[in-house]
Scaffold this motif. Structure first.
Motif, mmCIF file in Angstrom:
data_model
loop_
_atom_site.group_PDB
_atom_site.id
_atom_site.type_symbol
_atom_site.label_atom_id
_atom_site.label_comp_id
_atom_site.label_asym_id
_atom_site.label_seq_id
_atom_site.Cartn_x
_atom_site.Cartn_y
_atom_site.Cartn_z
ATOM 1 N N GLY A 13 -2.365 -2.070 6.151
ATOM 2 C CA GLY A 13 -2.938 -1.882 7.482
ATOM 3 C C GLY A 13 -3.599 -0.539 7.608
ATOM 4 O O GLY A 13 -4.022 0.068 6.615
ATOM 5 N N LEU A 14 -3.708 -0.049 8.833
ATOM 6 C CA LEU A 14 -4.290 1.255 9.117
ATOM 7 C C LEU A 14 -3.152 2.264 9.275
ATOM 8 O O LEU A 14 -2.377 2.196 10.228
ATOM 9 C CB LEU A 14 -5.126 1.207 10.398
ATOM 10 C CG LEU A 14 -5.838 2.511 10.759
ATOM 11 C CD1 LEU A 14 -6.946 2.807 9.752
ATOM 12 C CD2 LEU A 14 -6.400 2.447 12.176
ATOM 13 N N ASP A 15 -3.058 3.186 8.333
ATOM 14 C CA ASP A 15 -1.988 4.186 8.319
ATOM 15 C C ASP A 15 -2.476 5.434 9.043
ATOM 16 O O ASP A 15 -3.344 6.154 8.548
ATOM 17 C CB ASP A 15 -1.612 4.507 6.874
ATOM 18 C CG ASP A 15 -0.386 5.390 6.761
ATOM 19 O OD1 ASP A 15 0.190 5.747 7.809
ATOM 20 O OD2 ASP A 15 -0.003 5.728 5.633
ATOM 21 N N VAL A 16 -1.926 5.686 10.224
ATOM 22 C CA VAL A 16 -2.292 6.861 11.017
ATOM 23 C C VAL A 16 -1.296 7.969 10.687
ATOM 24 O O VAL A 16 -0.110 7.865 11.010
ATOM 25 C CB VAL A 16 -2.306 6.544 12.516
ATOM 26 C CG1 VAL A 16 -2.669 7.789 13.324
ATOM 27 C CG2 VAL A 16 -3.287 5.410 12.816
ATOM 28 N N GLN A 17 -1.779 9.008 10.049
ATOM 29 C CA GLN A 17 -0.925 10.097 9.587
ATOM 30 C C GLN A 17 -1.230 11.375 10.360
ATOM 31 O O GLN A 17 -2.327 11.552 10.886
ATOM 32 C CB GLN A 17 -1.125 10.327 8.088
ATOM 33 C CG GLN A 17 -0.813 9.104 7.238
ATOM 34 C CD GLN A 17 -0.948 9.386 5.760
ATOM 35 O OE1 GLN A 17 -0.916 10.530 5.306
ATOM 36 N NE2 GLN A 17 -1.090 8.329 4.972
ATOM 37 N N SER A 18 -0.239 12.245 10.395
ATOM 38 C CA SER A 18 -0.422 13.504 11.112
ATOM 39 C C SER A 18 0.538 14.554 10.585
ATOM 40 O O SER A 18 1.577 14.238 9.999
ATOM 41 C CB SER A 18 -0.211 13.311 12.618
ATOM 42 O OG SER A 18 1.106 12.864 12.886
ATOM 43 N N VAL B 123 2.497 6.228 10.741
ATOM 44 C CA VAL B 123 2.736 4.964 11.452
ATOM 45 C C VAL B 123 1.602 4.018 11.093
ATOM 46 O O VAL B 123 0.421 4.377 11.223
ATOM 47 C CB VAL B 123 2.789 5.168 12.977
ATOM 48 C CG1 VAL B 123 2.957 3.820 13.686
ATOM 49 C CG2 VAL B 123 3.925 6.113 13.361
ATOM 50 N N ILE B 124 1.947 2.820 10.646
ATOM 51 C CA ILE B 124 0.941 1.844 10.221
ATOM 52 C C ILE B 124 0.762 0.785 11.303
ATOM 53 O O ILE B 124 1.736 0.158 11.736
ATOM 54 C CB ILE B 124 1.356 1.166 8.902
ATOM 55 C CG1 ILE B 124 1.486 2.218 7.793
ATOM 56 C CG2 ILE B 124 0.329 0.102 8.494
ATOM 57 C CD1 ILE B 124 2.012 1.659 6.481
ATOM 58 N N ALA B 125 -0.487 0.593 11.717
ATOM 59 C CA ALA B 125 -0.836 -0.526 12.590
ATOM 60 C C ALA B 125 -1.257 -1.677 11.682
ATOM 61 O O ALA B 125 -2.140 -1.507 10.839
ATOM 62 C CB ALA B 125 -1.970 -0.138 13.534
ATOM 63 N N ALA C 276 -6.641 8.855 9.469
ATOM 64 C CA ALA C 276 -6.264 7.450 9.310
ATOM 65 C C ALA C 276 -6.814 6.914 7.994
ATOM 66 O O ALA C 276 -7.946 7.220 7.605
ATOM 67 C CB ALA C 276 -6.776 6.614 10.471
ATOM 68 N N LEU C 277 -5.998 6.104 7.324
ATOM 69 C CA LEU C 277 -6.364 5.528 6.040
ATOM 70 C C LEU C 277 -6.042 4.043 6.036
ATOM 71 O O LEU C 277 -4.992 3.630 6.557
ATOM 72 C CB LEU C 277 -5.578 6.197 4.897
ATOM 73 C CG LEU C 277 -5.653 7.721 4.760
ATOM 74 C CD1 LEU C 277 -4.596 8.199 3.784
ATOM 75 C CD2 LEU C 277 -7.034 8.140 4.302
ATOM 76 N N LYS C 278 -6.923 3.244 5.446
ATOM 77 C CA LYS C 278 -6.576 1.855 5.206
ATOM 78 C C LYS C 278 -5.722 1.793 3.953
ATOM 79 O O LYS C 278 -6.104 2.310 2.910
ATOM 80 C CB LYS C 278 -7.837 1.004 5.051
ATOM 81 C CG LYS C 278 -8.592 0.782 6.354
ATOM 82 C CD LYS C 278 -9.735 -0.207 6.172
ATOM 83 C CE LYS C 278 -10.420 -0.481 7.511
ATOM 84 N NZ LYS C 278 -11.542 -1.457 7.365
ATOM 85 N N VAL C 279 -4.545 1.177 4.046
ATOM 86 C CA VAL C 279 -3.610 1.155 2.921
ATOM 87 C C VAL C 279 -3.225 -0.275 2.584
ATOM 88 O O VAL C 279 -3.214 -1.162 3.448
ATOM 89 C CB VAL C 279 -2.336 1.978 3.234
ATOM 90 C CG1 VAL C 279 -2.684 3.449 3.401
ATOM 91 C CG2 VAL C 279 -1.623 1.454 4.476
ATOM 92 N N GLY C 280 -2.905 -0.487 1.305
ATOM 93 C CA GLY C 280 -2.397 -1.774 0.868
ATOM 94 C C GLY C 280 -0.888 -1.827 1.008
ATOM 95 O O GLY C 280 -0.234 -0.811 1.279
ATOM 96 N N GLU C 281 -0.329 -2.992 0.817
ATOM 97 C CA GLU C 281 1.116 -3.159 0.904
ATOM 98 C C GLU C 281 1.789 -2.339 -0.185
ATOM 99 O O GLU C 281 1.361 -2.330 -1.342
ATOM 100 C CB GLU C 281 1.477 -4.634 0.767
ATOM 101 C CG GLU C 281 2.947 -4.923 0.988
ATOM 102 C CD GLU C 281 3.234 -6.412 1.001
ATOM 103 O OE1 GLU C 281 4.416 -6.782 1.038
ATOM 104 O OE2 GLU C 281 2.267 -7.201 0.968
ATOM 105 N N ASN C 282 2.851 -1.641 0.173
ATOM 106 C CA ASN C 282 3.550 -0.768 -0.765
ATOM 107 C C ASN C 282 5.033 -0.789 -0.452
ATOM 108 O O ASN C 282 5.457 -0.271 0.577
ATOM 109 C CB ASN C 282 3.002 0.657 -0.682
ATOM 110 C CG ASN C 282 3.663 1.593 -1.666
ATOM 111 O OD1 ASN C 282 4.307 1.163 -2.616
ATOM 112 N ND2 ASN C 282 3.516 2.894 -1.436
#
Length: 255
Positions: A87-92, A105-107, A75-81
């Protein structure tokens, strides 16, 4: 959003039973995830409104973020793009994704009015490989929507890519514009796009779901990509479309 327990009991519980009985859920959504060091993930914590913390166990993480068992998760905290929110970008990653693809998926907190924050999810990337198990997308999104509703999320959004007509023999064709409305996603349409290929049935259509309900073949042939949204509110049109689709697509496969 406070979940409506009666709506859940009368509608979602039945759909969940159908989903969990499907072989995709039995084999791939029981809660076996790993972190980048190949350790069991065990769980994840999401910060919600006013510092409130949402603790998710391993199984819930998989279902909320459409992550099948055996996946590596971070999971990474990401800025608007572009269209994607901050938000919190949960990647897999897992073997069922297309080559070089990462599920994302971004929460996030969707601002709606002064000092009011609504919890939401944004499906940023989901590109399954051609050899992914049949109904993987259907089962994983069904479990995602039900899990998100019970956790109090308000909506799920995404950009549904592609445009008609579909090219069935082209494996690189983007089909999201045609697939996601079947799961209940909706978006506005404007008269100009409908008037390119006019049909009397579409004279009063204002949304993608209006078009699909009146002339589904029109949308497959002439529809186009756009940002779409699934409304998680109890009794919404999104739920009606998704639940009907799940019953038709999966119920007959129950053992």
């Amino acid at each position: 959003m406070n979940p409506d327990q009666q709506f859940d009991a009368q509608n979602l519980a039945r759909a969940e039973a159908i989903l969990l009985a499907h072989e995709v859920a039995r084999e791939y959504f029981q809660g076996e995830l790993y972190d980048s060091q190949n350790n069991r993930l065990r769980g994840m914590t999401i910060e919600r409104q006013a510092g409130d913390l949402l603790d998710l166990d391993e199984k819930t993480v998989g279902r909320l973020f459409m992550i099948p068992d055996g996946s590596t998760v971070w999971a990474l905290k990401v800025g608007e793009n572009a269209d994607a929110p901050a938000g919190l970008d949960v990647q897999s990653t897992n073997p069922f994704l297309a080559e070089d693809e990462t599920n994302s998926v971004i929460a996030f907190r969707d601002e709606a009015g002064p000092a009011m924050w609504l919890d939401a999810l944004y499906i940023r990337r989901l590109m399954l490989a051609n050899n992914a198990p049949e109904r993987m997308a259907t089962v994983s999104f069904g479990l995602m929507a039900i899990t998100a509703y019970r956790l109090g999320f308000q909506r799920i959004s995404l950009f549904a890519a592609g445009r008609g007509p579909l090219e069935p023999n082209d494996s690189d064709t983007y089909i999201g514009y045609d697939v996601w409305p079947k799961f209940g996603f909706d978006a506005p349409v404007i008269p100009a796009e409908l008037n390119r290929f006019p049909m009397p049935e579409l004279d009063s259509a204002c949304t993608v779901q209006d078009v699909v309900a009146a002339a589904p073949e029109w949308w497959s042939m002439h529809g186009s990509g756009r940002r779409m949204q699934f409304d998680l509110t109890a009794g919404s049109r999104s739920w009606s479309v998704l639940l009907n689709y799940l019953y038709e697509a999966l119920q007959e496969q129950q053992p």
